[in-house]
Design an enzyme around this catalytic site. Structure first.
Site, short mmCIF file in Angstrom:
data_model
loop_
_atom_site.label_atom_id
_atom_site.label_comp_id
_atom_site.label_asym_id
_atom_site.label_seq_id
_atom_site.Cartn_x
_atom_site.Cartn_y
_atom_site.Cartn_z
N CYS A 337 0.79 -1.23 0.00
CA CYS A 337 0.00 0.00 0.00
C CYS A 337 0.82 1.30 0.00
O CYS A 337 0.51 2.21 -0.79
CB CYS A 337 -1.03 -0.01 1.13
SG CYS A 337 -0.53 -0.84 2.63
N ARG A 366 7.19 -11.36 4.93
CA ARG A 366 6.97 -11.09 6.35
C ARG A 366 7.60 -12.21 7.16
O ARG A 366 7.45 -13.38 6.81
CB ARG A 366 5.48 -10.99 6.69
CG ARG A 366 4.77 -9.83 6.01
CD ARG A 366 3.30 -9.79 6.35
NE ARG A 366 2.58 -8.86 5.48
CZ ARG A 366 1.26 -8.75 5.42
NH1 ARG A 366 0.51 -9.52 6.18
NH2 ARG A 366 0.70 -7.89 4.60
N GLN A 384 0.33 -11.09 -3.51
CA GLN A 384 -1.08 -10.73 -3.31
C GLN A 384 -1.70 -10.21 -4.60
O GLN A 384 -1.03 -9.62 -5.43
CB GLN A 384 -1.20 -9.63 -2.24
CG GLN A 384 -0.74 -10.04 -0.86
CD GLN A 384 -0.77 -8.86 0.11
OE1 GLN A 384 -0.21 -7.81 -0.17
NE2 GLN A 384 -1.44 -9.03 1.24
N ASP A 386 -3.23 -7.58 -5.01
CA ASP A 386 -3.43 -6.36 -4.23
C ASP A 386 -3.85 -5.21 -5.14
O ASP A 386 -3.37 -5.09 -6.27
CB ASP A 386 -2.12 -6.01 -3.53
CG ASP A 386 -2.34 -5.25 -2.24
OD1 ASP A 386 -3.51 -4.98 -1.91
OD2 ASP A 386 -1.35 -4.92 -1.57
N HIS A 388 -5.38 -0.83 -4.87
CA HIS A 388 -5.80 0.31 -4.07
C HIS A 388 -6.58 1.27 -4.96
O HIS A 388 -6.15 1.60 -6.06
CB HIS A 388 -4.59 1.00 -3.44
CG HIS A 388 -3.89 0.12 -2.46
ND1 HIS A 388 -2.91 -0.78 -2.84
CD2 HIS A 388 -4.07 -0.05 -1.13
CE1 HIS A 388 -2.51 -1.45 -1.77
NE2 HIS A 388 -3.18 -1.03 -0.73
N LYS A 468 -12.78 -2.19 8.03
CA LYS A 468 -12.73 -3.08 6.87
C LYS A 468 -13.92 -4.02 6.82
O LYS A 468 -14.58 -4.28 7.81
CB LYS A 468 -11.43 -3.89 6.89
CG LYS A 468 -11.27 -4.77 8.12
CD LYS A 468 -9.96 -5.57 8.07
CE LYS A 468 -9.80 -6.45 9.30
NZ LYS A 468 -8.64 -7.37 9.21
N HIS A 514 -8.14 -0.05 0.35
CA HIS A 514 -7.26 -1.21 0.18
C HIS A 514 -8.16 -2.41 -0.12
O HIS A 514 -9.14 -2.64 0.60
CB HIS A 514 -6.50 -1.51 1.47
CG HIS A 514 -5.72 -0.36 2.02
ND1 HIS A 514 -4.35 -0.37 2.14
CD2 HIS A 514 -6.13 0.84 2.52
CE1 HIS A 514 -3.94 0.77 2.69
NE2 HIS A 514 -5.01 1.51 2.93
#
Length: 645
Positions: A337, A366, A384, A386, A388, A468, A514
């Site tokens: 992000c 991670r 991911q 992912d 935004h 979320k 997100h």
């Protein structure tokens, strides 16, 4: 007299000192027989505990969630009593209820074995048959410590000494000659415990969870309201073991893991084919829905993560690298992000540019403790789906609705139609003011309502920067997996100075949504493998067709057939080994290939294929061109089928 309000709103009067058992008996004999405990003004009570005044009372039975927890709690006590009767040298420590069961930690010099389980379970059944009344007593702290020390229960004495404040009363529950420190409540007697329990496994556990303390022996069990539910649970466990993605990953030659790269996946050809098919599908779906795909760096300066707020929140989970000559500390990105904000900030944006949807198949790392790693489900390196969405505040509802529609369509294409949605609001540890959180929560909740979602409130579980919606799908054997999410963030754009020029000519902060649908590709592929037990639908299968020969005379035709099928877009392998056809069919069936096309001299002469479907005993003979057309249609991904319709 005591006024008791029942769940249906009716009020009944009882004599002073009446108990929930009296209430249940006054309603019906069947309820009195099924009653296990009661909720009194929202607090769990033993059935025979006297009511202390006017109260709202709900009788709890085995059908209730609270009743099932009570059964498991009592099963833990019965386990402890059985163990101590069989092995008197054993001390008991703690025995809580956990998901689907319970455990008890025991201190004993000699090790237990799973071979002891049958004997212990038999003793547990004897304790149930003896129907000991379960009696609640209140002791003083000093009395409790002295009593437990006298019988050699040093761990219990230590718990009381460390945890119970001086002067506070202590509740102890007795069943027969055995007793234990416990808050309760409990069943009226051991005979009320259904014999639907089973001991499952043994493990080591440090006293108080501290590795400096003694190692105890933890015995796990499961308990249910009836034998049918127990059998169903054991069947689910067997199914889960049969579907274990780690086992199937080896058997189907999809991937492997090894100690030299803990938490990272070695994808084999078939597994990587599956990965690419899923990624290509998601890429098409995102482009179709107006996303722009980008790519951002893996390493960013520590100062950048400090500005975003992730350094304080995620530092212990970040992999760090340093450049000595530049005196810099770099972190491998744990999420995408903040990098997407940098793309948004590059060049001035206008309100006409919004909403701007930026997507990345972002590789993240991670640090997860070694003990937390679990196949594809919990890794240290993952990618991911992912994205935004940068938008105005008045665009949130429309964007959330579009995302939810896309998510449900994707899940349906992948075979998941049972989805639960949770709304998670502000956690205790967060960034941003309460006013900003009020706006973000209201905006996301309004958007969820506008989409017609049935949302379960999940208090305090929001991200540290915003509320979320989490999407939980249910797989083929009823397990739930949290996968997709959309999060309303009013804070990160402020921290990283993101802005756009509004209609009034002034700079405004965008809202940052997100979102992810699959989440981690690795984890979602693990879910897919287990959901389908490795037998993927045609469009996802790494190998869609194997052309297998009966005799070597058909080898040339097999190659020709394979080329024709490949030209039709199919993923095809050819098996011309000098093996019997039954052996080949069995081997490729174990690999769960959707279609095995058998060819011999007759098929070569006639230009046909004998098709055998996975899971079917019959076969279908079709011409080569007809086969190519039919299987090509079957293997077309759902989104492309819709586009071509």
């Amino acid at each position: 007299m005591i006024n008791v309000t029942l769940p249906d709103g009716s009020v009944r009067q009882y004599e002073d000192g009446a108990s929930p058992a009296d209430v249940a008996k006054s309603i019906s004999n069947s309820l009195a027989k099924a009653a296990l405990a009661a909720k009194v003004n929202g607090e769990m009570y033993d059935l025979n505990r006297p009511l202390e005044g006017d109260a709202e009372v709900a009788i709890v039975t085995a059908r209730d969630k609270d009743g099932l927890e009570l059964i498991r709690h009592d099963a833990a006590h019965v386990l402890a009593q059985a163990v101590q009767e069989l092995y008197p040298d054993t001390q008991v420590t703690i025995g809580p209820v956990i998901e689907d069961g319970f455990y008890y930690d025991f201190a004993r010099e000699a090790p237990f074995s799973t071979e002891d389980f049958e004997r212990i379970e038999k003793k547990m059944e004897e304790i149930v048959d003896k129907d000991y009344p379960i009696i609640r007593e209140v002791w003083s702290k000093d009395e409790a410590i002295e009593t437990f020390k006298k019988i050699g229960e040093d761990y219990k004495a230590q718990i009381i000494d460390d945890i119970i404040p001086p002067g506070d009363p202590i509740t102890v529950y007795k069943q027969g000659d055995w007793f234990d420190l416990c808050r309760g409540p409990h069943l009226p007697s051991t005979g009320k415990l259904p014999k639907a329990f089973k001991l499952m496994k043994l493990a080591g556990a440090y006293w108080r969870g501290d590795s400096n303390n003694e190692m105890l022996q933890r015995m796990y069990g499961t308990a249910w309201g009836n034998e049918k539910d127990l059998k169903a649970h054991l069947h689910r466990i067997e199914e889960a073991e049969r579907r274990d993605h780690r086992k199937l990953g080896r058997e189907l030659e999809l991937f492997h893991l090894q100690d030299e790269a803990q938490g990272q996946v070695f994808w084999h050809h078939k597994g990587w084919t599956l990965y690419r098919v899923l990624q290509d599908y998601m890429r098409r779906r995102q482009l179709e829905n107006g996303y722009r795909e980008i790519r951002t760096p893996q390493l960013m300066d520590r100062a950048f993560w400090e500005r975003s707020g992730h350094w304080d929140k995620y530092r212990e989970n970040m992999f760090i690298s340093s450049i000595e000559e530049e005196d810099k500390v770099l972190a491998v990105k744990p999420m995408n992000c903040p990098c997407h904000v940098q793309v948004f900030n590059h060049g001035q944006k206008s309100y006409r540019d919004l909403p701007l949807r930026l997507a990345e198949f972002g590789s993240c790392h991670r640090y997860e403790p070694h003990g937390a790693l679990h196949g594809l489900m919990r890794v240290r390196a993952f990618t991911q789906d992912d994205a935004h969405i940068f938008c105005r505040e008045d665009q949130i509802t429309e964007e959330v609705k579009a995302f939810c529609d896309m998510l449900r369509s994707v899940y349906s294409d992948l075979g998941f139609d049972d989805v639960v949605v949770k709304f998670s609001d502000r956690p205790d540890v967060r960034v941003g003011s309460d006013d900003v959180w009020d706006r973000a929560e209201k905006a996301l909740r309004t958007a969820a309502d506008a989409t017609g979602l049935e949302v379960i409130h999940n208090p305090g579980d929001g991200a540290f920067y915003g509320p979320k919606l989490d999407f939980i799908l249910r797989d083929a054997i009823g397990r739930e997996w949290q996968t997709g999410t959309i999060q309303a963030d009013f804070n990160l754009p402020e921290r990283l100075d993101a802005s756009y020029i509004a209609e009034d000519g002034n700079k405004h902060r965008p809202v940052m949504l997100h979102r992810a649908i699959l989440g981690s590709f690795e984890r979602f592929l693990g879910i897919l493998i287990e959901n389908y037990s490795g037998a993927f639908p045609m469009w996802l299968a790494p190998t869609q067709v194997v052309v297998a020969t009966i005799t070597s005379d058909a080898d040339d035709y097999a190659e020709k057939a394979a080329e024709t099928l490949r030209a039709a877009g199919l993923r095809v392998e050819v098996d011309t080994r000098n093996e019997k056809i039954n052996y080949k069919v069995r081997e490729h069936s174990l690999q769960k290939v959707p279609v095995i096309a058998v060819v011999g001299a007759r098929e070569a002469e006639e230009g046909t294929l004998a098709l055998r479907r996975f899971g079917s005993k019959g076969q279908e003979v079709l011409g080569l061109d007809e086969t190519a057309e039919k299987l090509s249609d079957e293997s077309t991904p759902p989104d492309l089928k819709r586009a071509n319709a």
